[in-house]
Design a protein around this motif. Structure first.
Motif, PDB file in Angstrom:
ATOM      1  N   PHE A 189       7.818  60.531  83.157  1.00 13.78           N
ATOM      2  CA  PHE A 189       6.566  61.028  83.760  1.00 13.78           C
ATOM      3  C   PHE A 189       6.710  62.167  82.706  1.00 13.78           C
ATOM      4  O   PHE A 189       5.906  62.706  82.420  1.00 13.78           O
ATOM      5  N   ASP A 190       7.692  62.523  82.109  1.00 15.63           N
ATOM      6  CA  ASP A 190       8.092  64.256  82.434  1.00 15.63           C
ATOM      7  C   ASP A 190       8.108  63.899  80.362  1.00 15.63           C
ATOM      8  O   ASP A 190       7.602  64.649  79.932  1.00 15.63           O
ATOM      9  N   VAL A 214      -2.746  45.740  83.955  1.00 20.32           N
ATOM     10  CA  VAL A 214      -1.908  45.949  82.274  1.00 20.32           C
ATOM     11  C   VAL A 214      -1.941  47.711  82.749  1.00 20.32           C
ATOM     12  O   VAL A 214      -2.268  48.006  82.603  1.00 20.32           O
ATOM     13  N   SER A 215      -1.376  47.508  82.252  1.00 18.95           N
ATOM     14  CA  SER A 215      -0.674  49.421  81.716  1.00 18.95           C
ATOM     15  C   SER A 215      -0.353  49.952  80.401  1.00 18.95           C
ATOM     16  O   SER A 215      -0.060  48.750  79.713  1.00 18.95           O
ATOM     17  N   ALA A 216      -0.495  50.997  79.656  1.00 17.65           N
ATOM     18  CA  ALA A 216      -0.605  51.211  78.141  1.00 17.65           C
ATOM     19  C   ALA A 216       0.476  52.031  78.678  1.00 17.65           C
ATOM     20  O   ALA A 216       0.823  52.638  78.892  1.00 17.65           O
ATOM     21  N   GLN A 217       1.162  53.070  77.791  1.00 18.96           N
ATOM     22  CA  GLN A 217       2.097  54.404  77.377  1.00 18.96           C
ATOM     23  C   GLN A 217       2.635  53.922  76.255  1.00 18.96           C
ATOM     24  O   GLN A 217       3.058  53.999  75.217  1.00 18.96           O
ATOM     25  N   VAL A 218       2.737  55.838  76.615  1.00 15.99           N
ATOM     26  CA  VAL A 218       2.869  56.378  75.000  1.00 15.99           C
ATOM     27  C   VAL A 218       4.358  57.429  75.527  1.00 15.99           C
ATOM     28  O   VAL A 218       4.162  58.235  76.133  1.00 15.99           O
ATOM     29  N   ASP A 219       5.842  57.244  74.830  1.00  6.13           N
ATOM     30  CA  ASP A 219       6.983  57.743  75.552  1.00  6.13           C
ATOM     31  C   ASP A 219       7.721  58.469  74.557  1.00  6.13           C
ATOM     32  O   ASP A 219       8.011  58.262  73.238  1.00  6.13           O
ATOM     33  N   ARG A 220       7.826  60.113  74.435  1.00  6.70           N
ATOM     34  CA  ARG A 220       7.972  61.131  73.603  1.00  6.70           C
ATOM     35  C   ARG A 220       9.378  60.430  72.605  1.00  6.70           C
ATOM     36  O   ARG A 220       9.289  60.813  71.801  1.00  6.70           O
ATOM     37  N   LEU A 221       9.816  59.447  73.728  1.00  2.00           N
ATOM     38  CA  LEU A 221      11.632  59.591  73.454  1.00  2.00           C
ATOM     39  C   LEU A 221      11.764  58.715  72.417  1.00  2.00           C
ATOM     40  O   LEU A 221      12.281  58.543  71.515  1.00  2.00           O
ATOM     41  N   VAL A 222      10.353  57.356  72.469  1.00  2.00           N
ATOM     42  CA  VAL A 222      10.063  56.291  71.719  1.00  2.00           C
ATOM     43  C   VAL A 222       9.945  56.659  70.886  1.00  2.00           C
ATOM     44  O   VAL A 222      10.184  56.877  68.821  1.00  2.00           O
ATOM     45  N   ALA A 267       0.875  57.308  80.923  1.00  2.00           N
ATOM     46  CA  ALA A 267       0.655  55.959  80.367  1.00  2.00           C
ATOM     47  C   ALA A 267      -0.813  56.113  81.343  1.00  2.00           C
ATOM     48  O   ALA A 267      -1.311  56.986  82.455  1.00  2.00           O
ATOM     49  N   ALA A 268      -1.619  54.583  81.493  1.00  2.00           N
ATOM     50  CA  ALA A 268      -2.566  53.971  81.913  1.00  2.00           C
ATOM     51  C   ALA A 268      -3.005  52.973  82.471  1.00  2.00           C
ATOM     52  O   ALA A 268      -1.808  52.072  81.817  1.00  2.00           O
ATOM     53  N   PRO A 311       3.633  59.600  89.133  1.00  3.83           N
ATOM     54  CA  PRO A 311       4.281  60.929  88.251  1.00  3.83           C
ATOM     55  C   PRO A 311       5.363  61.604  88.679  1.00  3.83           C
ATOM     56  O   PRO A 311       5.686  62.880  88.574  1.00  3.83           O
ATOM     57  N   ARG A 312       4.633  61.962  89.933  1.00  7.41           N
ATOM     58  CA  ARG A 312       5.675  62.875  91.165  1.00  7.41           C
ATOM     59  C   ARG A 312       6.790  62.709  91.231  1.00  7.41           C
ATOM     60  O   ARG A 312       7.231  63.446  91.433  1.00  7.41           O
TER      61      ARG A 312
END
Length: 382
Positions: free
Chosen positions: A51-52, A71-79, A56-57, A45-46
């Motif tokens: 990540f802005d 596996v990764s899981a992620q939530v994107d505010r732009l999506v 993700a986890a 994230p740095r």
């Protein structure tokens, strides 16, 4: 033994998450090891401005004291802000970075990703995205018999069955097309190109690397206009543009990136990259101590078998016109010539192309290319 899932916490876990890709793909002659520094940068994230606007986890699957998947899981505010008919919208969460030793591990990993998404109010899971549409989207479902080109993924054939067994259905297919670029264009295409070359309103030029920022702004403006209504399109932020530009600048070659102008206005572009997988495959993911020097030396005078076209676009006002196809053919032909003459390339790969992008698919088929790989994005209600 029972498969257990735990979330990545700390540097040691992150290293295990990245390194597991080597274990999962050991013995696959067509898998190309990514550069570990690039993967760590993607997940940091740095470093990664994705990540802005997203979180993700990362999860590891373990059994009998050894790692058997990730596996990764992620939530994107732009999506979440996208129209639902473009593949996003409220409640849409993603997963990706998927590897599994067997069906049991796959089910446990996908279940963990889904639980994390549900806890954040998501009502639909879609994947794989690693981490976004701009990275390595889709699960390989056709083309396991040859290596991927730069910035494209490669997955075990069994993954398709395991993902579908977890309740996922196909949402969208992404195609790549390959062609023998040593062959001249079909006669019809040659005539179309010749007509364009006689048109004083049209100019096709190389990019000027000394004006990198300005040229990038032109291309990204065209990209946003040309792709803005495409399924899955998420506009890049200014920070992401700067981040991508810094990574891509060393592999930008002026004669492989072209801009078409109409009456002096940029209206189309095509970006082509030498297949860096040919340069990095023997580095086994490591730039140090000697990999970096090898890569720099190879980039000084790159000679490759394959060129990849990751991005191409025509201004929206010209799409569905004869001029759009003419500009596309001219861009392809000029870069085809340069690819052979300067870089010794014999093969081209175009894509990915959305399964419903009939215009681009028609262009690819008209120049006698054929589908060589299919990547599938899956979805499931939560």
């Amino acid at each position: 033994m029972t498969t257990t899932i735990r979330r990545v916490e700390g540097a040691a876990d992150l290293k295990a998450f990245v390194d597991h890709q080597w274990t999962a793909n050991a013995g696959d002659p067509h898998w190309v090891p990514p550069l570990k520094s690039e993967v760590h940068g993607l997940l940091d994230p740095r470093a990664n401005p994705w990540f802005d606007h997203a979180e993700a986890a990362l999860f590891l699957a373990e059994r009998d004291g050894r790692i058997v998947g990730r596996v990764s899981a992620q939530v994107d505010r732009l999506v979440l802000a996208m129209p639902a008919d473009q593949g996003g919208g409220a409640g849409t969460g993603h997963w990706g970075m998927f590897e599994a030793a067997d069906a049991e591990a796959a089910a446990a990993l996908l279940g963990a990703a889904e639980d994390w998404l549900r806890a954040r109010g998501m009502t639909r899971a879609m994947g794989p995205f690693s981490l976004s549409i701009w990275d390595e989207p889709g699960l390989l479902v056709k083309g396991h018999d040859h290596a991927p080109t730069v910035m494209m993924g490669h997955h075990k054939a069994a993954y398709q069955e395991w993902v579908e067994a977890a309740g996922y259905g196909g949402a969208k297919d992404l195609y790549t097309y390959e062609l023998d670029i040593t062959q001249t264009m079909p006669p019809l295409v040659q005539r179309i190109i010749a007509m364009g070359e006689k048109n004083p309103r049209i100019r096709v030029r190389k990019v000027d690397k000394s004006r990198f920022d300005a040229e990038a702004a032109i291309i990204l403006g065209l990209l946003n206009d040309a792709w803005g209504r495409n399924w899955g399109f998420v506009p890049l932020t200014d920070a992401e543009i700067a981040y991508a530009g810094k990574k891509l600048k060393p592999i930008v070659f002026e004669d492989l990136i072209r801009i078409a102008e109409l009456d002096g206005e940029p209206v189309a572009f095509m970006i082509t990259l030498p297949d860096l997988n040919e340069f990095t495959r023997d580095l086994d993911g490591r730039l140090f101590p000697f990999g970096w020097a090898k890569l720099l030396w190879r980039l000084r005078n790159p000679r490759v078998r394959t060129m990849r076209v990751p991005l191409m676009g025509v201004a929206s006002r010209l799409q569905s016109t004869r001029l759009a196809s003419q500009l596309a053919f001219m861009l392809i032909e000029y870069i085809r010539r340069a690819s052979i003459e300067r870089y010794g390339a014999t093969r081209g790969e175009i894509g990915w192309i959305l399964d419903d992008n009939l215009g681009m698919r028609a262009i690819a088929e008209t120049i006698e290319s054929h589908v060589n790989r299919v990547y599938r994005l899956y979805e499931k209600p939560l």
